[in-house]
Write an enzyme that holds these catalytic residues in place. Structure first.
Site, PDB file in Angstrom:
ATOM      1  N   SER A 112      13.815  30.933 -19.164  1.00  0.00           N
ATOM      2  CA  SER A 112      12.862  29.911 -18.734  1.00  0.00           C
ATOM      3  C   SER A 112      12.259  29.217 -19.962  1.00  0.00           C
ATOM      4  CB  SER A 112      11.805  30.545 -17.827  1.00  0.00           C
ATOM      5  OG  SER A 112      11.121  29.567 -17.075  1.00  0.00           O
ATOM      6  N   MET A 113      10.974  29.316 -20.218  1.00  0.00           N
ATOM      7  CA  MET A 113      10.417  28.719 -21.427  1.00  0.00           C
ATOM      8  C   MET A 113      11.147  29.225 -22.667  1.00  0.00           C
ATOM      9  SD  MET A 113       6.552  28.863 -23.050  1.00  0.00           S
ATOM     10  CE  MET A 113       6.741  30.514 -23.748  1.00  0.00           C
TER      11      MET A 113
END
Length: 254
Positions: free
Chosen positions: A90-91
């Site tokens: 994700s991030m």
């Protein structure tokens, strides 16, 4: 290496390959703790601890990607003296991508492989409203939908008061990011995701292909945005296989 960024872990001088793992928004190095036991001998899992959480809870979290990547590149530079790979969820996928580009600009070694998980490509426009300055209830609603935060935690007002500032900082890192065109990376990619991820579709994952000058393979797992919490053994096995490690390093557990 600056071990603050590795949850205090001292890298081993005997590792054949180092796997740096970057967390999702609001996540900490502990998310990758099971990987240390699952990884075969010779593969050293080094989970990155970002400021503002766990052992670094008293430090201010970053709110912009560029200074975060600059600091991280400086922190890990001394640990790139042997083959290494990057995994980001994700991030963490965006951080891993920009970290690789920063290493190239600095003339430092490139990773053997880049694993980007549960994230749209960096040049794609964000598809959802920003959260770093949204009302608390809107942030909590998104967290519920992603299914990565235990319900009892979301319902604990005191704990959420402590957690939300770091989450907002991480959302600011993502939501203020501006992609800048550079040549594709001379690194093979494996792009990973969950088949039931409500926020990142397989079509979105495929957009990573143009960012590798070597190859980019898509691999899907049963699960939602946080599939990595439910299939860790299968995921680590896939990472090891894609790294093409010899059997002497992989060991017998496979």
């Amino acid at each position: 290496m600056d071990t603050r960024w590795l949850a205090g872990a001292e890298p081993s001088s005997g590792a054949a390959l180092r796997l740096f793992c970057l967390p999702y928004a609001g996540g900490a190095a502990a998310a990758y703790r099971p990987w240390r036991e699952l990884a075969p001998p010779g593969v050293e899992v080094l989970a990155v601890e970002l400021p503002g959480r766990a052992t670094r809870v008293r430090e201010e979290p970053y709110v912009r990607l560029t200074p975060l990547v600059r600091a991280l590149a400086g922190a890990v530079a001394d640990g790139l003296d042997r083959p290494f790979a990057l995994f980001g969820h994700s991030m963490g996928a965006l951080v891993a991508f920009e970290l690789t580009r920063a290493l190239r600009r600095m003339g430092l070694p490139m990773p053997r492989h880049l694993f980007v998980s549960a994230a749209d490509a960096p040049d794609a426009r964000p598809g959802e409203s920003r959260l770093f300055d949204a009302p608390d209830e809107e942030v909590k609603a998104r967290l519920r939908r992603l299914n990565g935060t235990p319900l009892h935690l979301l319902e604990d007002e005191e704990l959420m008061t402590l957690i939300l500032p770091t989450l907002r900082a991480d959302f600011a890192v993502l939501e203020t990011y501006e992609y800048r065109e550079e040549p594709p990376l001379p690194v093979p990619f494996t792009v990973l995701g969950g088949t039931a991820d409500p926020s990142v579709s397989p079509a979105a994952l495929l957009r990573w292909r143009r960012h590798s000058a070597v190859s980019a393979e898509l691999r899907l797992f049963a699960g939602d945005h946080f599939y990595l919490n439910t299939v860790p053994a299968e995921l680590v096995r896939t990472v090891v296989e894609r790294l093409g490690l010899p059997e002497s390093v992989e060991g017998s557990r496979w």
